[in-house]
Design a protein around this motif. Structure first.
Motif, PDB file in Angstrom:
ATOM      1  N   UNK A 170      -2.226 -41.008 -52.236  1.00  0.00           N
ATOM      2  CA  UNK A 170      -1.756 -41.755 -53.404  1.00  0.00           C
ATOM      3  C   UNK A 170      -1.643 -40.838 -54.615  1.00  0.00           C
ATOM      4  N   UNK A 171      -2.605 -39.925 -54.763  1.00  0.00           N
ATOM      5  CA  UNK A 171      -2.565 -38.984 -55.882  1.00  0.00           C
ATOM      6  C   UNK A 171      -1.376 -38.040 -55.750  1.00  0.00           C
ATOM      7  N   UNK A 172      -1.064 -37.639 -54.526  1.00  0.00           N
ATOM      8  CA  UNK A 172       0.064 -36.735 -54.296  1.00  0.00           C
ATOM      9  C   UNK A 172       1.385 -37.409 -54.661  1.00  0.00           C
ATOM     10  N   UNK A 173       1.526 -38.680 -54.326  1.00  0.00           N
ATOM     11  CA  UNK A 173       2.775 -39.395 -54.587  1.00  0.00           C
ATOM     12  C   UNK A 173       3.099 -39.461 -56.071  1.00  0.00           C
ATOM     13  N   UNK A 174       2.073 -39.579 -56.900  1.00  0.00           N
ATOM     14  CA  UNK A 174       2.281 -39.737 -58.343  1.00  0.00           C
ATOM     15  C   UNK A 174       1.887 -38.481 -59.123  1.00  0.00           C
ATOM     16  N   UNK A 175       1.760 -37.379 -58.405  1.00  0.00           N
ATOM     17  CA  UNK A 175       1.258 -36.162 -59.042  1.00  0.00           C
ATOM     18  C   UNK A 175       2.352 -35.434 -59.816  1.00  0.00           C
ATOM     19  N   UNK A 176       2.039 -35.059 -61.045  1.00  0.00           N
ATOM     20  CA  UNK A 176       2.947 -34.262 -61.867  1.00  0.00           C
ATOM     21  C   UNK A 176       2.617 -32.794 -61.644  1.00  0.00           C
ATOM     22  N   UNK A 177       3.446 -32.118 -60.863  1.00  0.00           N
ATOM     23  CA  UNK A 177       3.159 -30.732 -60.496  1.00  0.00           C
ATOM     24  C   UNK A 177       3.161 -29.810 -61.707  1.00  0.00           C
ATOM     25  N   UNK A 178       3.769 -30.257 -62.792  1.00  0.00           N
ATOM     26  CA  UNK A 178       3.827 -29.437 -63.990  1.00  0.00           C
ATOM     27  C   UNK A 178       2.469 -29.154 -64.600  1.00  0.00           C
ATOM     28  N   UNK A 179       1.485 -30.023 -64.363  1.00  0.00           N
ATOM     29  CA  UNK A 179       0.161 -29.814 -64.954  1.00  0.00           C
ATOM     30  C   UNK A 179      -0.567 -28.646 -64.302  1.00  0.00           C
ATOM     31  N   UNK A 180      -0.069 -28.162 -63.175  1.00  0.00           N
ATOM     32  CA  UNK A 180      -0.706 -27.026 -62.509  1.00  0.00           C
ATOM     33  C   UNK A 180      -0.211 -25.695 -63.066  1.00  0.00           C
ATOM     34  N   UNK A 181       0.684 -25.763 -64.031  1.00  0.00           N
ATOM     35  CA  UNK A 181       1.303 -24.581 -64.631  1.00  0.00           C
ATOM     36  C   UNK A 181       2.237 -23.866 -63.657  1.00  0.00           C
ATOM     37  N   UNK A 182       2.653 -24.585 -62.604  1.00  0.00           N
ATOM     38  CA  UNK A 182       3.707 -24.079 -61.724  1.00  0.00           C
ATOM     39  C   UNK A 182       4.712 -25.204 -61.542  1.00  0.00           C
ATOM     40  N   UNK A 183       5.840 -25.069 -62.204  1.00  0.00           N
ATOM     41  CA  UNK A 183       6.860 -26.108 -62.172  1.00  0.00           C
ATOM     42  C   UNK A 183       7.657 -26.051 -60.872  1.00  0.00           C
ATOM     43  N   UNK A 184       8.118 -27.222 -60.437  1.00  0.00           N
ATOM     44  CA  UNK A 184       8.984 -27.292 -59.258  1.00  0.00           C
ATOM     45  C   UNK A 184      10.457 -27.373 -59.657  1.00  0.00           C
ATOM     46  N   UNK A 185      10.739 -27.085 -60.925  1.00  0.00           N
ATOM     47  CA  UNK A 185      12.110 -27.200 -61.424  1.00  0.00           C
ATOM     48  C   UNK A 185      13.078 -26.317 -60.648  1.00  0.00           C
ATOM     49  N   UNK A 186      12.613 -25.154 -60.197  1.00  0.00           N
ATOM     50  CA  UNK A 186      13.470 -24.222 -59.468  1.00  0.00           C
ATOM     51  C   UNK A 186      13.257 -24.305 -57.955  1.00  0.00           C
ATOM     52  N   UNK A 187      12.489 -25.287 -57.525  1.00  0.00           N
ATOM     53  CA  UNK A 187      12.208 -25.405 -56.097  1.00  0.00           C
ATOM     54  C   UNK A 187      12.507 -26.811 -55.561  1.00  0.00           C
ATOM     55  N   UNK A 188      13.655 -27.387 -55.888  1.00  0.00           N
ATOM     56  CA  UNK A 188      13.954 -28.719 -55.344  1.00  0.00           C
ATOM     57  C   UNK A 188      14.370 -28.673 -53.876  1.00  0.00           C
ATOM     58  N   UNK A 189      15.001 -27.553 -53.478  1.00  0.00           N
ATOM     59  CA  UNK A 189      15.490 -27.445 -52.101  1.00  0.00           C
ATOM     60  C   UNK A 189      15.152 -26.082 -51.518  1.00  0.00           C
ATOM     61  N   UNK A 190      15.223 -26.017 -50.205  1.00  0.00           N
ATOM     62  CA  UNK A 190      15.015 -24.756 -49.491  1.00  0.00           C
ATOM     63  C   UNK A 190      16.323 -23.957 -49.515  1.00  0.00           C
ATOM     64  N   UNK A 191      16.301 -22.767 -48.937  1.00  0.00           N
ATOM     65  CA  UNK A 191      17.501 -21.931 -48.910  1.00  0.00           C
ATOM     66  C   UNK A 191      18.637 -22.589 -48.128  1.00  0.00           C
TER      67      UNK A 191
END
Length: 215
Positions: free
Chosen positions: A130-151
């Motif tokens: 449940x925590x993973x589903x609503x987790x804001x990855x930005x708070x870890x100081x590693x954004x997923x902005x550049x990692x939406x998809x694989x190669x």
């Protein structure tokens, strides 16, 4: 002519019957709280899910201390990180060393355990998932902005980087494995020069498009 004595009318709240009824109800409530350990005030059952199968603070799941509210709740404060970390000692280590997922979360955010880990949602409620589903990855100081998809254009799932689904604080060699497939020669030299801890330099926001080894 008969004379009738006027009786002073008692206030219904302070009448003997009302006072006796109040004492009986208060006593019954006190006995109920004593017998249930405060469960009478619980908004719902605690989670009985254990993903790792290991004991944490001598408990298998939160459901094991359902009658002891004081394990998590501090009077007049509610759920506190201090009480949570009495059992979850690994979180304390992560915060103090800066390692793991809790070590990378903003210090003010990591103290609010209940913001991510909700409880009283039922015995089959999975706190971790449940925590993973609503987790804001930005708070870890590693954004997923550049990692939406694989190669190959496919969506990146949590498991693409976090191979241990029971402990999302670990990333493992997933970064190197993925990027090495895209550019083996570059990654070999990059790892040799800068080490294999990608998070020491990368925050997920950079594209590294103009990066050269001379830098």
């Amino acid at each position: 002519m008969k004379q009738y004595r006027l009786l002073e009318r008692q206030h219904p709240i302070f009448s003997p019957i009302a006072l006796i009824s109040t004492l009986i109800l208060a006593g019954a409530l006190g006995i109920g709280i004593f017998l249930t350990g405060g469960r009478a005030f619980s908004p719902g059952a605690l989670s009985a899910v254990n993903n790792s199968g290991q004991l944490v603070g001598n408990f298998e799941t939160h459901a094991d201390f359902a009658d002891d509210c004081g394990q998590c709740h501090e009077p007049f404060k509610g759920v506190t990180a201090v009480l949570c970390e009495n059992c979850h000692e690994n979180v304390t280590v992560q915060r103090e060393t800066g390692e793991g997922i809790h070590g990378r979360i903003d210090p003010t955010e990591v103290q609010a355990c209940a913001n991510c880990h909700l409880e009283h949602r039922g015995a089959d409620y999975d706190l971790l998932q449940a925590a993973i589903l609503h987790f804001d990855h930005g708070v870890t100081r590693f954004s997923l902005a550049k990692h939406p998809t694989d190669y190959d254009g496919s969506l990146l799932e949590c498991e693409s980087c976090h191979t241990d689904t029971n402990d999302y604080s670990k990333v493992g060699p997933a970064c190197q494995d993925c990027h090495q497939q895209a550019d083996t020669e570059f990654m070999a030299l990059h790892t040799q020069t800068y080490g294999d801890n990608c998070l020491n330099c990368h925050d997920g926001q950079d594209t590294m498009a103009d990066f050269t080894m001379a830098q």
